[in-house]
Scaffold this motif. Structure first.
Motif, PDB file in Angstrom:
ATOM      1  N   SER A  63      34.195  -8.986 -10.877  1.00  0.00           N
ATOM      2  CA  SER A  63      33.361  -7.645 -10.118  1.00  0.00           C
ATOM      3  C   SER A  63      32.550  -7.355 -10.994  1.00  0.00           C
ATOM      4  CB  SER A  63      34.364  -6.673  -9.643  1.00  0.00           C
ATOM      5  OG  SER A  63      35.025  -5.907 -10.929  1.00  0.00           O
ATOM      6  N   MET A  64      31.426  -6.592 -10.632  1.00  0.00           N
ATOM      7  CA  MET A  64      30.355  -6.238 -11.539  1.00  0.00           C
ATOM      8  C   MET A  64      30.461  -4.548 -11.903  1.00  0.00           C
ATOM      9  SD  MET A  64      28.042  -8.598 -11.961  1.00  0.00           S
ATOM     10  CE  MET A  64      26.430  -8.189 -12.020  1.00  0.00           C
ATOM     11  N   ALA A  65      30.263  -4.193 -12.873  1.00  0.00           N
ATOM     12  CA  ALA A  65      30.220  -2.609 -13.255  1.00  0.00           C
ATOM     13  C   ALA A  65      28.932  -2.223 -12.670  1.00  0.00           C
ATOM     14  CB  ALA A  65      30.026  -2.369 -14.656  1.00  0.00           C
ATOM     15  N   GLN A  66      29.206  -0.695 -12.306  1.00  0.00           N
ATOM     16  CA  GLN A  66      28.254  -0.262 -11.565  1.00  0.00           C
ATOM     17  C   GLN A  66      26.752   0.108 -12.328  1.00  0.00           C
ATOM     18  OE1 GLN A  66      28.998   4.027 -10.569  1.00  0.00           O
ATOM     19  NE2 GLN A  66      27.463   4.198  -9.220  1.00  0.00           N
ATOM     20  N   ALA A 113      33.544 -13.356 -21.440  1.00  0.00           N
ATOM     21  CA  ALA A 113      32.551 -13.693 -22.073  1.00  0.00           C
ATOM     22  C   ALA A 113      31.463 -14.474 -21.274  1.00  0.00           C
ATOM     23  CB  ALA A 113      32.852 -14.804 -23.304  1.00  0.00           C
ATOM     24  N   MET A 114      31.923 -15.084 -19.947  1.00  0.00           N
ATOM     25  CA  MET A 114      31.027 -15.842 -19.131  1.00  0.00           C
ATOM     26  C   MET A 114      30.362 -14.745 -18.061  1.00  0.00           C
ATOM     27  SD  MET A 114      30.771 -18.713 -20.594  1.00  0.00           S
ATOM     28  CE  MET A 114      29.875 -19.508 -19.304  1.00  0.00           C
ATOM     29  N   HIS A 115      30.928 -13.512 -18.044  1.00  0.00           N
ATOM     30  CA  HIS A 115      30.543 -12.709 -17.097  1.00  0.00           C
ATOM     31  C   HIS A 115      29.010 -12.338 -16.994  1.00  0.00           C
ATOM     32  CE1 HIS A 115      30.160  -8.684 -14.497  1.00  0.00           C
ATOM     33  NE2 HIS A 115      31.372  -9.207 -14.287  1.00  0.00           N
ATOM     34  N   PRO A 116      28.358 -12.355 -16.080  1.00  0.00           N
ATOM     35  CA  PRO A 116      27.019 -11.869 -16.193  1.00  0.00           C
ATOM     36  C   PRO A 116      26.410 -10.603 -16.818  1.00  0.00           C
ATOM     37  CG  PRO A 116      27.564 -11.662 -13.998  1.00  0.00           C
ATOM     38  CD  PRO A 116      28.756 -12.379 -14.688  1.00  0.00           C
ATOM     39  N   GLN A 117      27.400  -9.696 -16.810  1.00  0.00           N
ATOM     40  CA  GLN A 117      26.768  -8.299 -17.575  1.00  0.00           C
ATOM     41  C   GLN A 117      27.303  -8.336 -19.048  1.00  0.00           C
ATOM     42  OE1 GLN A 117      28.698  -5.770 -14.687  1.00  0.00           O
ATOM     43  NE2 GLN A 117      26.766  -4.989 -14.080  1.00  0.00           N
ATOM     44  N   THR A 118      28.080  -9.347 -19.435  1.00  0.00           N
ATOM     45  CA  THR A 118      28.205  -9.406 -20.681  1.00  0.00           C
ATOM     46  C   THR A 118      27.275 -10.012 -21.724  1.00  0.00           C
ATOM     47  OG1 THR A 118      30.632  -9.755 -20.372  1.00  0.00           O
ATOM     48  CG2 THR A 118      29.879 -10.362 -22.756  1.00  0.00           C
ATOM     49  N   ARG A 151      24.200  -5.879 -30.894  1.00  0.00           N
ATOM     50  CA  ARG A 151      25.424  -5.527 -30.415  1.00  0.00           C
ATOM     51  C   ARG A 151      26.055  -5.992 -28.899  1.00  0.00           C
ATOM     52  NH1 ARG A 151      26.367   0.572 -28.875  1.00  0.00           N
ATOM     53  NH2 ARG A 151      28.340  -0.266 -28.145  1.00  0.00           N
ATOM     54  N   LEU A 152      27.353  -6.105 -28.750  1.00  0.00           N
ATOM     55  CA  LEU A 152      28.130  -6.612 -27.547  1.00  0.00           C
ATOM     56  C   LEU A 152      27.818  -5.497 -26.513  1.00  0.00           C
ATOM     57  CD1 LEU A 152      29.872  -8.611 -25.832  1.00  0.00           C
ATOM     58  CD2 LEU A 152      31.589  -7.697 -27.052  1.00  0.00           C
ATOM     59  N   ARG A 153      27.539  -5.656 -25.336  1.00  0.00           N
ATOM     60  CA  ARG A 153      27.883  -5.032 -24.250  1.00  0.00           C
ATOM     61  C   ARG A 153      28.675  -5.481 -23.257  1.00  0.00           C
ATOM     62  NH1 ARG A 153      27.435  -0.143 -24.865  1.00  0.00           N
ATOM     63  NH2 ARG A 153      27.296   0.177 -22.519  1.00  0.00           N
ATOM     64  N   LEU A 154      29.715  -4.862 -23.068  1.00  0.00           N
ATOM     65  CA  LEU A 154      30.830  -5.388 -21.994  1.00  0.00           C
ATOM     66  C   LEU A 154      31.095  -4.392 -21.181  1.00  0.00           C
ATOM     67  CD1 LEU A 154      32.993  -7.899 -22.011  1.00  0.00           C
ATOM     68  CD2 LEU A 154      34.484  -6.016 -23.551  1.00  0.00           C
ATOM     69  N   GLU A 155      30.681  -4.415 -20.096  1.00  0.00           N
ATOM     70  CA  GLU A 155      30.303  -2.927 -19.429  1.00  0.00           C
ATOM     71  C   GLU A 155      31.575  -2.706 -18.456  1.00  0.00           C
ATOM     72  OE1 GLU A 155      27.939  -1.543 -20.087  1.00  0.00           O
ATOM     73  OE2 GLU A 155      26.381  -2.742 -20.783  1.00  0.00           O
ATOM     74  N   ARG A 156      32.601  -3.555 -18.470  1.00  0.00           N
ATOM     75  CA  ARG A 156      33.841  -2.895 -17.661  1.00  0.00           C
ATOM     76  C   ARG A 156      34.957  -2.717 -18.630  1.00  0.00           C
ATOM     77  NH1 ARG A 156      35.163  -8.098 -14.184  1.00  0.00           N
ATOM     78  NH2 ARG A 156      34.931  -9.018 -16.296  1.00  0.00           N
TER      79      ARG A 156
END
Length: 256
Positions: free
Chosen positions: A59-62, A185-190, A210-215
């Protein structure tokens, strides 16, 4: 996209922030007890299973609009790594900085900021939730981690991605580090973010990368990235828990 937060995500976020606050107060002593550690591990497994049941890992973060941007995006954790190496890199505008990517890969690389900026980029406006109890909405631009992984070609036995940072955390000089699994790692929002709100990433927010890992919660989003390593397990890495705070009792999977 609407800025109305789905009820189940709001519930999980509040639960995660509350539990993170408890960990902040308790991890220094209680988490070192074998009995408490076992209870925490069971609790983490149950929490992760519940999160997966109500919020699939795909799922995608808002995402929000520019009208929702916070007036100021606070710095979580370190706001300036106090080492000679980092000061030299910052003074020179990070032109000599390189991101080393290696481990269980077929093609190790060292990437400059210009090389990362030349790769496919993604921009996303998301909310950062910190275990300290605050949130902020920012506009992040960076290279999807999946693009970098495609470049280095992970081996079949690679299960986790380690992130090693420039910021020292204590008088011993131990530096911050974090990890995620290959699914995240493969999530589109990472993404590996090099810009915040259409400007170069500020030093307090993790420059140059920096890393953005939105969920997940903010402590998972490693700043001041220097080295990425693909590994099969955490067994040989520091405390063996997959992250600086995880070694001290925090949950490894901090989903919201």
């Amino acid at each position: 996209m609407s800025n109305a937060e789905p009820p189940r995500r709001r519930f999980l976020r509040h639960l995660a922030v509350a539990s993170g606050g408890v960990l902040l107060g308790a991890c220094d002593a209680a988490s070192r007890s074998p009995r408490v550690t076992k209870v925490l591990e069971i609790g983490e497994l149950l929490s992760r299973n519940v999160q997966h049941a109500v919020t699939p890992r795909t799922s995608m973060a808002q995402e929000f609009t520019e009208a929702d941007l916070s007036p100021q995006f606070r710095s979580n954790g370190t706001d300036y790594p106090d080492t000679a190496e980092y000061r030299a890199l910052a003074t020179n505008g990070f032109v000599n900085w390189r991101l080393r990517v290696d481990g269980l890969v077929e093609r190790p690389v060292q990437l400059t900021l210009d090389q990362l900026r030349a790769m496919r980029s993604r921009t996303q406006i998301t909310r950062h939730d910190c275990v300290e109890g605050w949130s902020a909405i920012g506009k992040w631009t960076g290279t999807p981690l999946s693009e970098v992984l495609a470049l280095v070609r992970p081996r079949a036995d690679a299960r986790y991605v380690m992130f090693y940072c420039a910021d020292p955390m204590d008088v011993s000089g131990a530096k911050y580090y974090e990890s995620i699994d290959m699914e995240d790692a493969m999530h589109p929002q990472t993404i590996l973010a090099y810009a915040l709100n259409d400007a170069a990433l500020p030093i307090p927010n993790g420059a140059p990368l920096r890393l953005r890992l939105e969920r997940q919660l903010g402590y998972k989003m490693a700043k001041y990235l220097m080295h990425i390593e693909l590994v099969a397990s955490f067994a040989r890495i520091n405390g063996g828990k997959g992250g600086y705070w995880e070694d001290d009792g925090y949950e490894w999977y901090a989903g919201i």
